[in-house]
Write an enzyme that holds these catalytic residues in place. Structure first.
Site, PDB file in Angstrom:
ATOM      1  N   GLY A  10       0.823  -1.221   0.000  1.00 45.62           N
ATOM      2  CA  GLY A  10       0.000   0.000   0.000  1.00 45.62           C
ATOM      3  C   GLY A  10       0.849   1.259   0.000  1.00 45.62           C
ATOM      4  O   GLY A  10       0.420   2.311   0.466  1.00 45.62           O
ATOM      5  N   ILE A  11       2.077   1.170  -0.551  1.00 46.69           N
ATOM      6  CA  ILE A  11       2.998   2.331  -0.516  1.00 46.69           C
ATOM      7  C   ILE A  11       2.502   3.503  -1.364  1.00 46.69           C
ATOM      8  O   ILE A  11       2.881   4.648  -1.118  1.00 46.69           O
ATOM      9  CB  ILE A  11       4.422   1.890  -0.952  1.00 46.69           C
ATOM     10  CG1 ILE A  11       5.463   2.947  -0.558  1.00 46.69           C
ATOM     11  CG2 ILE A  11       4.485   1.579  -2.466  1.00 46.69           C
ATOM     12  CD1 ILE A  11       6.902   2.481  -0.650  1.00 46.69           C
ATOM     13  N   ASP A  15      -1.113   6.796   3.464  1.00 45.74           N
ATOM     14  CA  ASP A  15      -0.235   6.461   4.589  1.00 45.74           C
ATOM     15  C   ASP A  15       1.093   5.890   4.102  1.00 45.74           C
ATOM     16  O   ASP A  15       2.153   6.185   4.666  1.00 45.74           O
ATOM     17  CB  ASP A  15      -0.907   5.410   5.494  1.00 45.74           C
ATOM     18  CG  ASP A  15      -2.102   5.982   6.234  1.00 45.74           C
ATOM     19  OD1 ASP A  15      -2.473   7.133   5.960  1.00 45.74           O
ATOM     20  OD2 ASP A  15      -2.671   5.266   7.082  1.00 45.74           O
ATOM     21  N   ASP A  69       0.531  -8.024  -5.454  1.00 39.80           N
ATOM     22  CA  ASP A  69      -0.853  -7.782  -5.068  1.00 39.80           C
ATOM     23  C   ASP A  69      -1.131  -8.664  -3.851  1.00 39.80           C
ATOM     24  O   ASP A  69      -0.733  -9.841  -3.855  1.00 39.80           O
ATOM     25  CB  ASP A  69      -1.783  -8.175  -6.234  1.00 39.80           C
ATOM     26  CG  ASP A  69      -3.158  -7.561  -6.089  1.00 39.80           C
ATOM     27  OD1 ASP A  69      -3.570  -6.814  -6.985  1.00 39.80           O
ATOM     28  OD2 ASP A  69      -3.827  -7.844  -5.065  1.00 39.80           O
ATOM     29  N   ALA A  92      -1.887  -2.223   2.582  1.00 38.89           N
ATOM     30  CA  ALA A  92      -2.694  -2.437   1.371  1.00 38.89           C
ATOM     31  C   ALA A  92      -4.123  -2.790   1.753  1.00 38.89           C
ATOM     32  O   ALA A  92      -4.353  -3.653   2.595  1.00 38.89           O
ATOM     33  CB  ALA A  92      -2.094  -3.568   0.539  1.00 38.89           C
ATOM     34  N   SER A  95      -9.838   0.432   0.753  1.00 39.73           N
ATOM     35  CA  SER A  95     -10.030   1.141   2.019  1.00 39.73           C
ATOM     36  C   SER A  95     -11.294   2.010   2.071  1.00 39.73           C
ATOM     37  O   SER A  95     -11.500   2.711   3.054  1.00 39.73           O
ATOM     38  CB  SER A  95      -8.802   2.004   2.295  1.00 39.73           C
ATOM     39  OG  SER A  95      -8.802   3.133   1.444  1.00 39.73           O
ATOM     40  N   TYR A 106     -14.336  -8.790  -3.102  1.00 37.84           N
ATOM     41  CA  TYR A 106     -12.972  -8.319  -3.332  1.00 37.84           C
ATOM     42  C   TYR A 106     -12.398  -7.688  -2.062  1.00 37.84           C
ATOM     43  O   TYR A 106     -11.229  -7.891  -1.699  1.00 37.84           O
ATOM     44  CB  TYR A 106     -12.907  -7.308  -4.499  1.00 37.84           C
ATOM     45  CG  TYR A 106     -11.519  -6.763  -4.619  1.00 37.84           C
ATOM     46  CD1 TYR A 106     -10.490  -7.563  -5.127  1.00 37.84           C
ATOM     47  CD2 TYR A 106     -11.191  -5.500  -4.124  1.00 37.84           C
ATOM     48  CE1 TYR A 106      -9.185  -7.111  -5.154  1.00 37.84           C
ATOM     49  CE2 TYR A 106      -9.889  -5.044  -4.154  1.00 37.84           C
ATOM     50  CZ  TYR A 106      -8.898  -5.846  -4.671  1.00 37.84           C
ATOM     51  OH  TYR A 106      -7.602  -5.402  -4.685  1.00 37.84           O
ATOM     52  N   THR A 138      -8.370  -0.662  12.161  1.00 41.81           N
ATOM     53  CA  THR A 138      -9.163   0.561  11.980  1.00 41.81           C
ATOM     54  C   THR A 138     -10.249   0.756  13.037  1.00 41.81           C
ATOM     55  O   THR A 138     -10.791  -0.225  13.577  1.00 41.81           O
ATOM     56  CB  THR A 138      -9.842   0.529  10.584  1.00 41.81           C
ATOM     57  OG1 THR A 138     -10.904   1.483  10.539  1.00 41.81           O
ATOM     58  CG2 THR A 138     -10.457  -0.821  10.267  1.00 41.81           C
ATOM     59  N   GLU A 140     -13.102   1.431  12.317  1.00 44.53           N
ATOM     60  CA  GLU A 140     -14.328   0.833  11.756  1.00 44.53           C
ATOM     61  C   GLU A 140     -14.658  -0.500  12.428  1.00 44.53           C
ATOM     62  O   GLU A 140     -15.770  -1.018  12.282  1.00 44.53           O
ATOM     63  CB  GLU A 140     -14.189   0.646  10.249  1.00 44.53           C
ATOM     64  CG  GLU A 140     -14.303   1.927   9.453  1.00 44.53           C
ATOM     65  CD  GLU A 140     -15.670   2.584   9.543  1.00 44.53           C
ATOM     66  OE1 GLU A 140     -16.660   1.962   9.127  1.00 44.53           O
ATOM     67  OE2 GLU A 140     -15.744   3.725  10.041  1.00 44.53           O
ATOM     68  N   LYS A 166     -11.749  -6.224   7.963  1.00 45.29           N
ATOM     69  CA  LYS A 166     -10.660  -5.742   8.815  1.00 45.29           C
ATOM     70  C   LYS A 166     -10.698  -6.409  10.197  1.00 45.29           C
ATOM     71  O   LYS A 166      -9.689  -6.495  10.883  1.00 45.29           O
ATOM     72  CB  LYS A 166     -10.740  -4.220   8.952  1.00 45.29           C
ATOM     73  CG  LYS A 166     -10.249  -3.478   7.721  1.00 45.29           C
ATOM     74  CD  LYS A 166      -8.719  -3.436   7.673  1.00 45.29           C
ATOM     75  CE  LYS A 166      -8.212  -2.541   6.562  1.00 45.29           C
ATOM     76  NZ  LYS A 166      -6.742  -2.429   6.550  1.00 45.29           N
ATOM     77  N   HIS A 192      -7.602   9.394   9.703  1.00 43.56           N
ATOM     78  CA  HIS A 192      -6.534  10.392   9.595  1.00 43.56           C
ATOM     79  C   HIS A 192      -6.437  10.866   8.156  1.00 43.56           C
ATOM     80  O   HIS A 192      -6.563  10.098   7.218  1.00 43.56           O
ATOM     81  CB  HIS A 192      -5.211   9.857  10.131  1.00 43.56           C
ATOM     82  CG  HIS A 192      -4.875   8.488   9.662  1.00 43.56           C
ATOM     83  ND1 HIS A 192      -5.406   7.354  10.234  1.00 43.56           N
ATOM     84  CD2 HIS A 192      -4.092   8.073   8.653  1.00 43.56           C
ATOM     85  CE1 HIS A 192      -4.949   6.301   9.595  1.00 43.56           C
ATOM     86  NE2 HIS A 192      -4.157   6.695   8.630  1.00 43.56           N
TER      87      HIS A 192
END
Ligand code: NDP
Ligand code: GDR
Length: 351
Positions: A10-11, A15, A69, A92, A95, A106, A138, A140, A166, A192
């Site tokens: 997730g670069i 974040d 991936d 990654a 989100s 997915y 998270t 969430e 998550k 954030h």
């Protein structure tokens, strides 16, 4: 001492880009996983692999990028084997909470099983004794209000396919820690935001619209549930905490939040004020409108298409543990400062 090696999934995201900068500044060798895409998806990290810009940033080396991936086990095993990281930051994810209702399978594959694939790759390669893993958990997970403020001990009650995926990722991280003695930690981060926030999340959507409206390029802003309340912090402060979590002497789970909550309505009012527009709110429910005080012009309307099948009404985190155990400062960037810097950035992008 040998240079530490970090691998970030997730670069290319908000974040990931800030974390890559932070780790390069700390002298890490930084590797990141990017996805093949038909259009550019590396705009947030371009400055970290262009030689001229790197010297301006005063960092010694650029990032190393690998195609992969988290839904592809083989790519995960191959990259981890080749990079031999000391620290893995698993950022990654699909989100977007609202989008997760439209692509739930997915979302589960990437956000839940993606985490499993990384943990399992490390275990299969037999390197679990040498790697620390950070999992991007998270707020969430809390979803429906069970307790306020939310702490590490508050029961989870996710309210979206994203939240549920998550939740699996949170528990599988904890399970691998307990089952295989792995250094695997969860950062339970509350919302954030930043100048690099994705443009469909509410804060950035608002600050971009405010900049457009101030420049007469847009007439109105359409929003969904403006009563929703969030504990909004600054992404740059939060990635520092991700690093601190992996430097702690033992793996553990931490809430990262500011301890303040504000509604979407409040965020909108403050953002408009930054460009000199004072908003008053009239009406109720889907008929509520945000009106410019001096002209009576309607600037904000509600569009039910942004409502979610199940909503998270109120998030407010208690960052006491991170403060006391890690020494992290939760109030480095205030709510007002965050709104200001996002609006100023979008106004300057217009120019
Ligand atoms: P973004 O949406 O900005 O970035 C997500 C990143 O994940 C992008 O680099 C994206 O790549 C990548 N990605 C998505 N799917 C895959 C996949 N299948 N395989 C590999 N990479 C993939 O998110 P943020 O930076 O805001 O958030 C980072 C992490 O923290 C996420 O896991 C998010 O769920 C979590 N989180 C975020 C919070 C926030 O407020 N920002 C709060 C709490 C948790 P691409 O650029 O190609 O799309
Ligand atoms: P969230 O962020 O769902 O909290 O997830 P988002 O900014 O999308 O929504 C926040 C709140 O604003 C309400 N809202 C709107 N949201 C969007 N996107 N667009 C609108 O027009 C709109 N109008 C009102 C939403 O209903 C919601 O209540 C983010 C993501 O970064 C997740 O990955 C992360 O895990 C959580 O934050 C913590």
């Amino acid at each position: 001492m040998d240079m530490k090696i970090a691998l970030i999934t997730g670069i290319t995201g908000q974040d990931g880009s800030y974390l890559a900068e932070l780790l390069l500044e700390k002298g890490y060798e930084v590797h990141g996983i990017i996805r093949r895409s038909s259009s550019f998806n590396t705009h947030r990290i371009e400055h970290l692999y262009m030689d001229k810009l790197i010297s301006d940033l005063h960092i010694k080396q650029s990032i190393n990028l690998h195609y992969g991936d988290v839904t592809d086990s083989l790519s995960m095993v191959n990259i981890i084997q080749a990079v031999k990281p000391n620290e893995i930051y698993n950022l990654a994810a699909q989100s977007h909470v609202k989008v997760s209702f439209e692509i739930p399978e997915y979302t589960a594959n990437a956000d839940a099983l993606g985490t499993l694939r990384i943990l399992e790759a490390v275990r299969l390669l037999g390197i679990e004794g040498n790697v620390k893993i950070y999992q991007a958990s998270t707020s969430e997970l809390f979803g429906k209000i069970m307790e306020t403020p939310q702490k590490e001990t508050t029961p989870f009650y996710p309210r979206s396919p994203y939240g549920v995926a998550k939740m699996y990722a949170y528990w599988i991280t904890k399970n691998y820690r307990e089952a295989y003695n792995m250094f695997a930690s969860n950062g339970i981060l509350f919302n954030h935001e930043s100048e690099r926030r994705g443009e469909t999340f509410v804060t950035r959507k608002i600050t971009m619209a405010v900049a457009n409206i101030a420049n007469k390029k847009q007439e109105k802003l359409y929003l969904g549930n403006i009563d929703a309340k969030r504990d909004w912090g600054y992404a740059k402060d939060y990635v520092e905490c991700m690093w601190m979590i992996l430097q702690h002497k033992e793996p553990d789970d931490f809430i990262i939040a500011t301890g303040e909550t504000h509604s979407v309505r409040e965020f909108t009012t403050v953002a408009f004020k930054e460009v000199g527009i004072e908003i008053e709110w009239h009406g109720k429910g889907i008929d509520e409108v945000g009106v410019e005080k001096s002209t009576g012009k309607i600037m904000v309307e509600i569009d039910p298409k942004y409502f979610r099948p199940t909503e998270v009404d109120l998030l407010l985190g208690d960052p006491t543990k991170a403060k006391n155990v890690l020494g992290w400062n939760p109030t480095k960037t205030s709510f007002e400062k965050l709104v200001k810097l996002m609006v100023e950035n979008d106004v300057s992008l217009q120019k």
